[in-house]
Design an enzyme around this catalytic site. Sequence first.
Site, PDB file in Angstrom:
ATOM      1  N   ASP A  35      48.469  50.142  15.872  1.00 42.35           N
ATOM      2  CA  ASP A  35      47.573  51.005  15.078  1.00 42.35           C
ATOM      3  C   ASP A  35      46.359  51.129  15.978  1.00 42.35           C
ATOM      4  O   ASP A  35      45.790  50.137  16.522  1.00 42.35           O
ATOM      5  CB  ASP A  35      46.984  50.468  13.831  1.00 42.35           C
ATOM      6  CG  ASP A  35      46.494  51.229  12.804  1.00 42.35           C
ATOM      7  OD1 ASP A  35      46.955  51.892  11.783  1.00 42.35           O
ATOM      8  OD2 ASP A  35      45.210  51.690  13.014  1.00 42.35           O
ATOM      9  N   ILE A  36      45.702  52.353  15.972  1.00 32.55           N
ATOM     10  CA  ILE A  36      44.562  52.615  16.850  1.00 32.55           C
ATOM     11  C   ILE A  36      43.313  51.868  16.487  1.00 32.55           C
ATOM     12  O   ILE A  36      42.352  51.876  16.993  1.00 32.55           O
ATOM     13  CB  ILE A  36      44.313  54.193  16.920  1.00 32.55           C
ATOM     14  CG1 ILE A  36      43.740  54.532  18.168  1.00 32.55           C
ATOM     15  CG2 ILE A  36      43.816  54.851  15.757  1.00 32.55           C
ATOM     16  CD1 ILE A  36      43.607  56.237  18.656  1.00 32.55           C
ATOM     17  N   ASN A  93      51.178  53.222   2.280  1.00 34.69           N
ATOM     18  CA  ASN A  93      50.329  54.100   1.406  1.00 34.69           C
ATOM     19  C   ASN A  93      50.936  55.384   0.948  1.00 34.69           C
ATOM     20  O   ASN A  93      51.352  55.872   2.139  1.00 34.69           O
ATOM     21  CB  ASN A  93      48.946  54.267   1.992  1.00 34.69           C
ATOM     22  CG  ASN A  93      47.975  52.875   2.406  1.00 34.69           C
ATOM     23  OD1 ASN A  93      48.147  51.994   1.277  1.00 34.69           O
ATOM     24  ND2 ASN A  93      47.624  52.709   3.407  1.00 34.69           N
ATOM     25  N   GLU A 101      46.434  58.710   4.732  1.00 34.04           N
ATOM     26  CA  GLU A 101      45.547  59.715   5.846  1.00 34.04           C
ATOM     27  C   GLU A 101      46.605  60.494   6.295  1.00 34.04           C
ATOM     28  O   GLU A 101      46.240  61.562   6.719  1.00 34.04           O
ATOM     29  CB  GLU A 101      44.741  58.880   6.494  1.00 34.04           C
ATOM     30  CG  GLU A 101      43.649  58.124   5.627  1.00 34.04           C
ATOM     31  CD  GLU A 101      42.578  57.386   6.553  1.00 34.04           C
ATOM     32  OE1 GLU A 101      42.855  57.407   7.897  1.00 34.04           O
ATOM     33  OE2 GLU A 101      41.726  56.617   6.271  1.00 34.04           O
ATOM     34  N   VAL A 102      47.598  60.062   6.698  1.00 32.64           N
ATOM     35  CA  VAL A 102      48.620  60.586   7.661  1.00 32.64           C
ATOM     36  C   VAL A 102      49.952  60.967   6.963  1.00 32.64           C
ATOM     37  O   VAL A 102      50.496  60.101   6.630  1.00 32.64           O
ATOM     38  CB  VAL A 102      48.975  59.855   8.795  1.00 32.64           C
ATOM     39  CG1 VAL A 102      49.892  60.574  10.054  1.00 32.64           C
ATOM     40  CG2 VAL A 102      47.903  59.442   9.744  1.00 32.64           C
ATOM     41  N   HIS A 106      55.005  55.893   7.115  1.00 33.28           N
ATOM     42  CA  HIS A 106      54.726  54.918   7.808  1.00 33.28           C
ATOM     43  C   HIS A 106      54.613  53.503   6.868  1.00 33.28           C
ATOM     44  O   HIS A 106      54.137  53.702   5.957  1.00 33.28           O
ATOM     45  CB  HIS A 106      53.480  55.010   8.753  1.00 33.28           C
ATOM     46  CG  HIS A 106      52.370  55.707   8.090  1.00 33.28           C
ATOM     47  ND1 HIS A 106      52.076  56.658   7.469  1.00 33.28           N
ATOM     48  CD2 HIS A 106      51.250  54.642   7.708  1.00 33.28           C
ATOM     49  CE1 HIS A 106      50.800  56.652   7.044  1.00 33.28           C
ATOM     50  NE2 HIS A 106      50.279  55.605   7.182  1.00 33.28           N
ATOM     51  N   HIS A 108      52.715  49.801   7.515  1.00 35.45           N
ATOM     52  CA  HIS A 108      51.965  48.939   8.333  1.00 35.45           C
ATOM     53  C   HIS A 108      52.476  47.522   8.078  1.00 35.45           C
ATOM     54  O   HIS A 108      52.864  47.111   7.125  1.00 35.45           O
ATOM     55  CB  HIS A 108      50.601  48.961   7.628  1.00 35.45           C
ATOM     56  CG  HIS A 108      49.989  50.290   7.331  1.00 35.45           C
ATOM     57  ND1 HIS A 108      48.836  50.368   8.247  1.00 35.45           N
ATOM     58  CD2 HIS A 108      49.843  51.209   6.655  1.00 35.45           C
ATOM     59  CE1 HIS A 108      48.313  51.685   8.001  1.00 35.45           C
ATOM     60  NE2 HIS A 108      48.819  52.299   6.760  1.00 35.45           N
TER      61      HIS A 108
HETATM   62  P1  AMP Z   1      47.339  55.555   6.140  1.00 38.05           P
HETATM   63  O1  AMP Z   1      45.933  55.536   5.600  1.00 38.05           O
HETATM   64  O2  AMP Z   1      48.392  54.589   5.462  1.00 38.05           O
HETATM   65  O3  AMP Z   1      47.738  56.721   6.063  1.00 38.05           O
HETATM   66  O4  AMP Z   1      47.228  54.910   7.588  1.00 38.05           O
HETATM   67  C1  AMP Z   1      47.162  55.736   8.732  1.00 38.05           C
HETATM   68  C2  AMP Z   1      46.628  54.843   9.966  1.00 38.05           C
HETATM   69  O5  AMP Z   1      47.151  55.575  11.087  1.00 38.05           O
HETATM   70  C3  AMP Z   1      45.422  54.297  10.082  1.00 38.05           C
HETATM   71  O6  AMP Z   1      45.451  52.882  10.068  1.00 38.05           O
HETATM   72  C4  AMP Z   1      44.764  54.712  11.362  1.00 38.05           C
HETATM   73  O7  AMP Z   1      44.270  53.828  12.141  1.00 38.05           O
HETATM   74  C5  AMP Z   1      46.179  54.892  12.181  1.00 38.05           C
HETATM   75  N1  AMP Z   1      46.235  56.052  13.157  1.00 38.05           N
HETATM   76  C6  AMP Z   1      45.580  57.211  12.982  1.00 38.05           C
HETATM   77  N2  AMP Z   1      45.671  57.871  14.221  1.00 38.05           N
HETATM   78  C7  AMP Z   1      46.333  57.014  14.952  1.00 38.05           C
HETATM   79  C8  AMP Z   1      47.008  57.218  16.382  1.00 38.05           C
HETATM   80  N3  AMP Z   1      46.674  58.233  17.038  1.00 38.05           N
HETATM   81  N4  AMP Z   1      47.588  56.070  16.929  1.00 38.05           N
HETATM   82  C9  AMP Z   1      47.697  54.832  16.221  1.00 38.05           C
HETATM   83  N5  AMP Z   1      47.497  54.839  15.159  1.00 38.05           N
HETATM   84  C10 AMP Z   1      46.862  55.937  14.309  1.00 38.05           C
END
Ligand code: AMP
Length: 123
Positions: A35-36, A93, A101-102, A106, A108
């Site tokens: 994770d970034i 999530n 968010e994405v 995925h 974690h």
């Molecule tokens: P979520 O809120 O469960 O969708 O988590 C999205 C996760 O993606 C967050 O923990 C971010 O820090 C992570 N994230 C967003 N962009 C990147 C990226 N380019 N590389 C790695 N992790 C990312």
Amino acid sequence: MTHEYDDTNIFARILRGEIPNDTVAETDHTLAFNDITPQAPVHVLVIPKGKYVTYDDFHAKASDAEIVDFHRTCARICAERGIVADGYRAISNAGRNAVQEVPHFHQHLIGGRSLGRMLAPAG
Ligand code: AMP
């Protein structure tokens, strides 16, 4: 959350090789990367290579091979990153209430420190 897949999401761009990632593991069906913005010493994101939006979308539509590969990869990462003995959290999530968010499914994998209770008490 709708299961209509948005090809512009950041994990889709990672899978297409348009932006870099810090790869932890890769198989035919699954990619894992750090994770970034890590929230603990170990914070790995595991994603299927297929276009699935949420946990339920993936498990409803993916093939058995994709699902088994995904979960075996998660287990292998937990072992390889040394978080099994002391414990870890596996979180996915999904949608608005979980603040996803994405919009590419995925999981974690978070460990390496005490994580406290999963949710704050309501109220
Ligand atoms: P979520 O809120 O469960 O969708 O988590 C999205 C996760 O993606 C967050 O923990 C971010 O820090 C992570 N994230 C967003 N962009 C990147 C990226 N380019 N590389 C790695 N992790 C990312």
